[in-house]
Design a protein around this motif. Structure first.
Motif, PDB file in Angstrom:
ATOM      1  N   LEU A 249     -25.778  -0.255  72.811  1.00 59.95           N
ATOM      2  CA  LEU A 249     -25.359   1.134  73.025  1.00 59.95           C
ATOM      3  C   LEU A 249     -24.468   1.623  71.894  1.00 59.95           C
TER       4      LEU A 249
ATOM      5  N   ILE B 125     -26.248  10.227  72.096  1.00 54.83           N
ATOM      6  CA  ILE B 125     -26.189   9.897  73.521  1.00 54.83           C
ATOM      7  C   ILE B 125     -25.763  11.113  74.331  1.00 54.83           C
TER       8      ILE B 125
ATOM      9  N   THR C 160     -22.637   8.459  69.228  1.00 56.62           N
ATOM     10  CA  THR C 160     -22.201   9.062  70.493  1.00 56.62           C
ATOM     11  C   THR C 160     -22.756  10.465  70.669  1.00 56.62           C
TER      12      THR C 160
ATOM     13  N   PRO D 278     -18.705   2.922  76.476  1.00 51.42           N
ATOM     14  CA  PRO D 278     -19.050   1.594  75.922  1.00 51.42           C
ATOM     15  C   PRO D 278     -18.094   1.100  74.840  1.00 51.42           C
TER      16      PRO D 278
END
Length: 297
Positions: free
Chosen positions: A138, A146, A143, A171
């Motif tokens: 991840l 995501i 970011t 994460p």
């Protein structure tokens, strides 16, 4: 003048005092801290600092130049936008929305990430290994990407974008917390507490967490700069804050339509985002350097 002392005692500063002394030695870090405090003051006291309502439109004052240009006026320090709204008021409120929402989502991500990371650090075996590899996968994804995927699922809006960025930042906190806890669990003071009968809950809150505060401060500043960029980027892409809400990314997007005839509508909010992110990064680098020097001493 030196203070008189009956006993010849040495002064040993606390870890936080040592960190502040090392941080204060860097003039760049102090300037960054001053700029960041200025943005925080703007965010907290925005209703009392702005001269106009940031949503108030004035058809008689469209695209007024900033006060430092020939046709500018002191009544509108940064000029006005295409709808006659005062740009200075909108940028101050934009700092409130962008920085304030970033603070909130970083705190939420930190609480959730540290909780899960602590459990993962204390655990061992296959479950811990699977979680570690999943987090590494991840963290390889930006970011912002995501967050865009999550916003596409949840829908547009400032609240949904905040949830998306929070989920994207979790994460990182899990990974750093897990690594720190795993290293601390091998140290003698934790083993001594375990031999005294301390549970895993007591080990974390009484022994490990106090030593983790400085790490969380540094990671929090890095996450804050990422959050400010992501909130602004989603607002700029019309996926985050929606008009007429004054958010720095949305203000920057609104100014693109008149960028050729009123470049201050793009330059000023863009410069604000740049200075905000730069000040956060400078403070974060100063904290990391101060902690490194303190530990080396």
């Amino acid at each position: 003048m030196a203070r008189f002392s009956l006993y010849d005692e040495e002064f040993h500063p606390s870890p936080w005092q040592q960190t502040w002394q090392e941080f204060r030695a860097s003039h760049i870090a102090l300037v960054g801290l001053f700029v960041l405090l200025m943005f925080i003051i703007f965010s907290v006291f925005a209703p009392w600092l702005v001269p106009y309502d940031p949503l108030e439109q004035n058809v008689d004052g469209l695209l007024i130049p900033p006060s430092w240009q020939l046709n500018g006026t002191v009544s509108h320090l940064f000029g006005t936008d295409a709808l006659g709204r005062d740009l200075f008021s909108r940028i101050i409120y934009g700092c409130r929305v962008t920085l304030g929402s970033s603070f909130i989502l970083v705190i939420l991500a930190m609480l959730v990430g540290v909780s899960i990371g602590a459990i993962a650090g204390i655990m061992s075996g296959v479950r811990s290994s699977i979680l570690n590899h999943l987090l590494d996968a991840l963290m390889a994804i930006p970011t912002l990407l995501i967050a865009i995927i999550i916003v596409a699922i949840l829908g547009t809006g400032l609240v949904n974008s905040m949830w998306a960025i929070t989920l994207a930042l979790i994460p990182q906190f899990i990974h750093h917390t897990r690594t720190f806890v795993r290293n601390e669990m091998k140290k003698e003071y934790v083993l001594a507490s375990r031999l005294d009968g301390a549970s895993n809950f007591q080990l974390f809150f009484n022994s490990i967490l106090p030593n983790m505060i400085e790490l969380l401060v540094v990671q929090g500043t890095l996450a804050l700069s990422i959050a400010v960029l992501d909130v602004s980027a989603l607002g700029f892409l019309n996926l985050g804050a929606q008009p007429p809400l004054p958010e720095l990314g949305a203000i920057l997007a609104d100014g693109l339509d008149v960028a050729y005839i009123a470049p201050w509508n793009v330059a000023l909010p863009g410069l604000t985002i740049f200075l905000m992110v730069l000040s956060i990064n400078v403070v974060g680098d100063g904290l990391r350097s101060a902690l490194r020097k303190r530990v080396s001493h």
